[in-house]
Design a protein around this motif. Sequence first.
Motif, PDB file in Angstrom:
ATOM      1  N   ALA A 158     117.386  41.463  25.237  1.00 26.45           N
ATOM      2  CA  ALA A 158     116.828  40.488  26.178  1.00 26.45           C
ATOM      3  C   ALA A 158     116.199  41.199  27.372  1.00 26.45           C
ATOM      4  O   ALA A 158     115.147  40.788  27.872  1.00 26.45           O
ATOM      5  CB  ALA A 158     117.906  39.517  26.638  1.00 26.45           C
ATOM      6  N   ILE A 178     112.822  42.476  26.329  1.00 26.99           N
ATOM      7  CA  ILE A 178     111.827  41.399  26.279  1.00 26.99           C
ATOM      8  C   ILE A 178     111.392  41.015  27.689  1.00 26.99           C
ATOM      9  O   ILE A 178     110.208  40.826  27.961  1.00 26.99           O
ATOM     10  CB  ILE A 178     112.391  40.189  25.505  1.00 26.99           C
ATOM     11  CG1 ILE A 178     112.547  40.551  24.022  1.00 26.99           C
ATOM     12  CG2 ILE A 178     111.488  38.968  25.669  1.00 26.99           C
ATOM     13  CD1 ILE A 178     113.328  39.547  23.205  1.00 26.99           C
ATOM     14  N   SER A 181     108.858  43.472  29.241  1.00 25.18           N
ATOM     15  CA  SER A 181     107.760  43.871  28.350  1.00 25.18           C
ATOM     16  C   SER A 181     106.469  44.201  29.097  1.00 25.18           C
ATOM     17  O   SER A 181     105.617  44.907  28.560  1.00 25.18           O
ATOM     18  CB  SER A 181     107.493  42.776  27.310  1.00 25.18           C
ATOM     19  OG  SER A 181     107.052  41.602  27.942  1.00 25.18           O
ATOM     20  N   LEU A 183     106.706  43.826  21.934  1.00 28.46           N
ATOM     21  CA  LEU A 183     107.285  42.493  22.044  1.00 28.46           C
ATOM     22  C   LEU A 183     107.679  41.901  20.695  1.00 28.46           C
ATOM     23  O   LEU A 183     108.758  41.329  20.560  1.00 28.46           O
ATOM     24  CB  LEU A 183     106.330  41.560  22.793  1.00 28.46           C
ATOM     25  CG  LEU A 183     106.920  40.252  23.285  1.00 28.46           C
ATOM     26  CD1 LEU A 183     108.135  40.494  24.167  1.00 28.46           C
ATOM     27  CD2 LEU A 183     105.878  39.460  24.036  1.00 28.46           C
ATOM     28  N   SER A 184     106.849  42.057  19.688  1.00 30.13           N
ATOM     29  CA  SER A 184     107.175  41.481  18.377  1.00 30.13           C
ATOM     30  C   SER A 184     108.393  42.173  17.752  1.00 30.13           C
ATOM     31  O   SER A 184     109.246  41.512  17.142  1.00 30.13           O
ATOM     32  CB  SER A 184     105.978  41.539  17.432  1.00 30.13           C
ATOM     33  OG  SER A 184     105.588  42.872  17.204  1.00 30.13           O
ATOM     34  N   THR A 185     108.508  43.485  17.926  1.00 34.40           N
ATOM     35  CA  THR A 185     109.677  44.215  17.425  1.00 34.40           C
ATOM     36  C   THR A 185     110.937  43.750  18.126  1.00 34.40           C
ATOM     37  O   THR A 185     111.975  43.523  17.488  1.00 34.40           O
ATOM     38  CB  THR A 185     109.495  45.728  17.630  1.00 34.40           C
ATOM     39  OG1 THR A 185     108.336  46.160  16.921  1.00 34.40           O
ATOM     40  CG2 THR A 185     110.700  46.508  17.148  1.00 34.40           C
ATOM     41  N   GLU A 186     110.857  43.586  19.437  1.00 29.56           N
ATOM     42  CA  GLU A 186     112.028  43.163  20.215  1.00 29.56           C
ATOM     43  C   GLU A 186     112.442  41.739  19.860  1.00 29.56           C
ATOM     44  O   GLU A 186     113.633  41.450  19.740  1.00 29.56           O
ATOM     45  CB  GLU A 186     111.738  43.264  21.714  1.00 29.56           C
ATOM     46  CG  GLU A 186     111.402  44.658  22.191  1.00 29.56           C
ATOM     47  CD  GLU A 186     112.473  45.694  21.907  1.00 29.56           C
ATOM     48  OE1 GLU A 186     113.674  45.356  21.919  1.00 29.56           O
ATOM     49  OE2 GLU A 186     112.111  46.850  21.670  1.00 29.56           O
ATOM     50  N   GLN A 187     111.478  40.851  19.698  1.00 29.32           N
ATOM     51  CA  GLN A 187     111.800  39.473  19.353  1.00 29.32           C
ATOM     52  C   GLN A 187     112.429  39.381  17.968  1.00 29.32           C
ATOM     53  O   GLN A 187     113.369  38.611  17.757  1.00 29.32           O
ATOM     54  CB  GLN A 187     110.547  38.597  19.433  1.00 29.32           C
ATOM     55  CG  GLN A 187     110.072  38.372  20.844  1.00 29.32           C
ATOM     56  CD  GLN A 187     108.738  37.660  20.917  1.00 29.32           C
ATOM     57  OE1 GLN A 187     107.905  37.764  20.007  1.00 29.32           O
ATOM     58  NE2 GLN A 187     108.517  36.949  22.014  1.00 29.32           N
ATOM     59  N   THR A 188     111.940  40.180  17.034  1.00 28.66           N
ATOM     60  CA  THR A 188     112.514  40.201  15.694  1.00 28.66           C
ATOM     61  C   THR A 188     113.939  40.734  15.731  1.00 28.66           C
ATOM     62  O   THR A 188     114.847  40.154  15.116  1.00 28.66           O
ATOM     63  CB  THR A 188     111.653  41.058  14.744  1.00 28.66           C
ATOM     64  OG1 THR A 188     110.337  40.520  14.706  1.00 28.66           O
ATOM     65  CG2 THR A 188     112.241  41.102  13.352  1.00 28.66           C
ATOM     66  N   PHE A 196     115.966  40.724  18.274  1.00 29.26           N
ATOM     67  CA  PHE A 196     116.788  39.745  18.978  1.00 29.26           C
ATOM     68  C   PHE A 196     117.186  38.605  18.044  1.00 29.26           C
ATOM     69  O   PHE A 196     118.347  38.187  18.010  1.00 29.26           O
ATOM     70  CB  PHE A 196     116.038  39.193  20.197  1.00 29.26           C
ATOM     71  CG  PHE A 196     116.876  38.296  21.060  1.00 29.26           C
ATOM     72  CD1 PHE A 196     117.669  38.826  22.062  1.00 29.26           C
ATOM     73  CD2 PHE A 196     116.879  36.925  20.870  1.00 29.26           C
ATOM     74  CE1 PHE A 196     118.452  38.014  22.864  1.00 29.26           C
ATOM     75  CE2 PHE A 196     117.655  36.106  21.659  1.00 29.26           C
ATOM     76  CZ  PHE A 196     118.443  36.637  22.658  1.00 29.26           C
ATOM     77  N   ALA A 197     116.235  38.090  17.272  1.00 34.59           N
ATOM     78  CA  ALA A 197     116.521  36.990  16.343  1.00 34.59           C
ATOM     79  C   ALA A 197     117.512  37.420  15.267  1.00 34.59           C
ATOM     80  O   ALA A 197     118.452  36.679  14.948  1.00 34.59           O
ATOM     81  CB  ALA A 197     115.230  36.491  15.708  1.00 34.59           C
TER      82      ALA A 197
END
Length: 116
Positions: free
Chosen positions: A25, A28, A31, A81-86, A88-89
Amino acid sequence: MADDSLFGIHGAALEVRGQRMGILASNIANSSTPGFKARDIDFHQALASIDGGMGADGATSAATLYRVPLQPSLDGNTVDLSTEQTAFAENAVQYQTTLAFLNGRINQVTRALRGE
């Protein structure tokens, strides 16, 4: 916590996953911060350290590494950002799964105590 016979390693796993969620988090949230370096916890290394007798805080500190950027920005920020969001999910799903297992175990013990 790792040698707790009631919950096994799952209590420690929940704690490590919670700390990893905080780090992801933070990645993200930062970022767009110039010079921010993305970090992550090596979950397996942290769990192995806890199983070896190290405390959860020390194990996660030792297992926290800087993420190798796929494409660092010109301002030195290494957050993708896309790597971190993935990540995190995925971590959130794993956290919920571990929590559901622990809740099931608690319900099982509660039923046994009631004599059901």
